[in-house]
Scaffold this motif. Structure first.
Motif, PDB file in Angstrom:
ATOM      1  N   ILE A   3       0.872  -1.169   0.000  1.00 55.88           N
ATOM      2  CA  ILE A   3       0.000   0.000   0.000  1.00 55.88           C
ATOM      3  C   ILE A   3       0.910   1.220   0.000  1.00 55.88           C
ATOM      4  O   ILE A   3       1.732   1.382   0.902  1.00 55.88           O
ATOM      5  CB  ILE A   3      -0.914   0.034   1.240  1.00 55.88           C
ATOM      6  N   PHE A   4       0.787   2.065  -1.020  1.00 53.04           N
ATOM      7  CA  PHE A   4       1.587   3.284  -1.128  1.00 53.04           C
ATOM      8  C   PHE A   4       0.755   4.468  -0.648  1.00 53.04           C
ATOM      9  O   PHE A   4      -0.407   4.615  -1.031  1.00 53.04           O
ATOM     10  CB  PHE A   4       2.031   3.508  -2.574  1.00 53.04           C
ATOM     11  N   MET A  34       4.109   1.800   2.469  1.00 50.16           N
ATOM     12  CA  MET A  34       5.225   2.681   2.125  1.00 50.16           C
ATOM     13  C   MET A  34       4.724   4.112   1.944  1.00 50.16           C
ATOM     14  O   MET A  34       3.809   4.348   1.157  1.00 50.16           O
ATOM     15  CB  MET A  34       5.881   2.213   0.828  1.00 50.16           C
ATOM     16  N   VAL A  35       5.303   5.035   2.693  1.00 53.17           N
ATOM     17  CA  VAL A  35       4.993   6.453   2.510  1.00 53.17           C
ATOM     18  C   VAL A  35       5.916   6.947   1.406  1.00 53.17           C
ATOM     19  O   VAL A  35       7.135   7.001   1.579  1.00 53.17           O
ATOM     20  CB  VAL A  35       5.191   7.248   3.815  1.00 53.17           C
ATOM     21  N   TRP A  36       5.325   7.253   0.256  1.00 57.24           N
ATOM     22  CA  TRP A  36       6.092   7.684  -0.921  1.00 57.24           C
ATOM     23  C   TRP A  36       6.042   9.203  -1.013  1.00 57.24           C
ATOM     24  O   TRP A  36       4.962   9.793  -0.992  1.00 57.24           O
ATOM     25  CB  TRP A  36       5.503   7.052  -2.180  1.00 57.24           C
ATOM     26  N   LYS A  37       7.206   9.824  -1.087  1.00 60.41           N
ATOM     27  CA  LYS A  37       7.280  11.286  -1.103  1.00 60.41           C
ATOM     28  C   LYS A  37       7.856  11.770  -2.429  1.00 60.41           C
ATOM     29  O   LYS A  37       8.853  11.245  -2.906  1.00 60.41           O
ATOM     30  CB  LYS A  37       8.171  11.780   0.038  1.00 60.41           C
ATOM     31  N   TYR A  38       7.209  12.758  -2.990  1.00 57.63           N
ATOM     32  CA  TYR A  38       7.731  13.382  -4.201  1.00 57.63           C
ATOM     33  C   TYR A  38       8.236  14.786  -3.932  1.00 57.63           C
ATOM     34  O   TYR A  38       8.680  15.492  -4.840  1.00 57.63           O
ATOM     35  CB  TYR A  38       6.694  13.376  -5.337  1.00 57.63           C
ATOM     36  N   LYS A  59       7.633   8.067 -11.971  1.00 62.25           N
ATOM     37  CA  LYS A  59       8.618   7.725 -10.932  1.00 62.25           C
ATOM     38  C   LYS A  59       8.027   6.710  -9.959  1.00 62.25           C
ATOM     39  O   LYS A  59       8.691   5.735  -9.589  1.00 62.25           O
ATOM     40  CB  LYS A  59       9.070   8.986 -10.200  1.00 62.25           C
ATOM     41  N   LEU A  60       6.778   6.914  -9.541  1.00 61.72           N
ATOM     42  CA  LEU A  60       6.113   5.956  -8.649  1.00 61.72           C
ATOM     43  C   LEU A  60       5.948   4.612  -9.339  1.00 61.72           C
ATOM     44  O   LEU A  60       6.081   3.553  -8.705  1.00 61.72           O
ATOM     45  CB  LEU A  60       4.764   6.513  -8.195  1.00 61.72           C
ATOM     46  N   ALA A  78      -4.482  12.919  -7.890  1.00 60.26           N
ATOM     47  CA  ALA A  78      -4.261  13.149  -9.320  1.00 60.26           C
ATOM     48  C   ALA A  78      -3.110  12.272  -9.823  1.00 60.26           C
ATOM     49  O   ALA A  78      -3.178  11.710 -10.918  1.00 60.26           O
ATOM     50  CB  ALA A  78      -3.981  14.626  -9.590  1.00 60.26           C
ATOM     51  N   ILE A  79      -2.077  12.134  -9.012  1.00 59.03           N
ATOM     52  CA  ILE A  79      -0.952  11.254  -9.374  1.00 59.03           C
ATOM     53  C   ILE A  79      -1.439   9.812  -9.463  1.00 59.03           C
ATOM     54  O   ILE A  79      -1.119   9.094 -10.418  1.00 59.03           O
ATOM     55  CB  ILE A  79       0.195  11.403  -8.369  1.00 59.03           C
ATOM     56  N   ALA A  80      -2.230   9.377  -8.481  1.00 56.62           N
ATOM     57  CA  ALA A  80      -2.762   8.007  -8.487  1.00 56.62           C
ATOM     58  C   ALA A  80      -3.649   7.774  -9.713  1.00 56.62           C
ATOM     59  O   ALA A  80      -3.597   6.707 -10.335  1.00 56.62           O
ATOM     60  CB  ALA A  80      -3.536   7.742  -7.199  1.00 56.62           C
ATOM     61  N   TYR A  81      -4.456   8.773 -10.054  1.00 55.42           N
ATOM     62  CA  TYR A  81      -5.313   8.658 -11.241  1.00 55.42           C
ATOM     63  C   TYR A  81      -4.455   8.468 -12.502  1.00 55.42           C
ATOM     64  O   TYR A  81      -4.731   7.582 -13.321  1.00 55.42           O
ATOM     65  CB  TYR A  81      -6.197   9.901 -11.382  1.00 55.42           C
TER      66      TYR A  81
END
Length: 192
Positions: A3-4, A34-38, A59-60, A78-81
């Motif tokens: 789970i991101f 995982m906490v994903w940071k941009y 990148k993800l 929006a990134i997930a979409y």
């Protein structure tokens, strides 16, 4: 599976909504979390937003696998979409999504949208032309897909305390604790 957790813009570590929700997911869910940071990002109200988000999604995509799941807030939605257009996801929780209300999730098995009419942050994102940004976090999902469930956070299910605004889900410890556990249980209960 993993789970991101994907944060919104104008976020540093102390304001990261998904990072504040992540501990409950680690406690309840069997999957890795995982906490994903941009990084910190500015609100840009043009097509440049999608250009930058497409780069973030790419990148993800280097870390995510088909069948993984995402917990996202605001611009993270929006990134997930954009990501789900290329990588099939199992579950997706969108917290106050800064996303057009009509966007569809054809490549996700199960979606939960949290919204409330007092989210003025995403209401302002509708001024972003030529981008996926919109007011789903204020209006809810307006599409017709059956894989989308939505909770109005001002009249929530499961005896959850109501909240309003853009980041009310983590505004105080009691709300954060109750909402994060409920969202983690939703993620667990909606496995294949």
């Amino acid at each position: 599976m993993t789970i991101f957790c994907v944060h919104g813009i104008h976020t540093d570590d102390k304001d990261n909504v998904t990072a504040k929700l992540a501990p409950a997911f680690r406690q309840v869910c069997d999957e890795d979390v995982m906490v994903w940071k941009y990084g910190y990002a500015l609100a840009l109200t043009t097509g440049l937003t999608d250009f930058l988000n497409e780069r973030r999604a790419a990148k993800l995509a280097q870390s995510i696998k088909p069948g993984d799941s995402i917990l996202a807030h605001s611009n993270g939605c929006a990134i997930a979409y954009l990501l789900q257009n290329t990588v099939p996801l199992d579950r997706l929780i969108l917290v106050q999504p800064a996303l057009d209300a009509w966007r569809t999730f054809d490549n996700v098995r199960k979606v939960l949208v949290l919204y409330n009419e007092d989210d003025e942050v995403v209401a302002a994102s509708t001024f972003g032309f030529c981008s996926a940004w919109g007011d789903m976090g204020k209006e809810g999902y307006t599409g017709t897909l059956k894989n989308v469930e939505q909770w109005n956070t001002k009249a929530p299910p499961h005896l959850l305390p109501p909240y309003s605004g853009h980041s009310g889900v983590v505004e105080d410890d009691k709300h954060r604790q109750q909402w994060s556990m409920a969202l983690a249980r939703w993620m667990t209960n909606n496995k294949e």
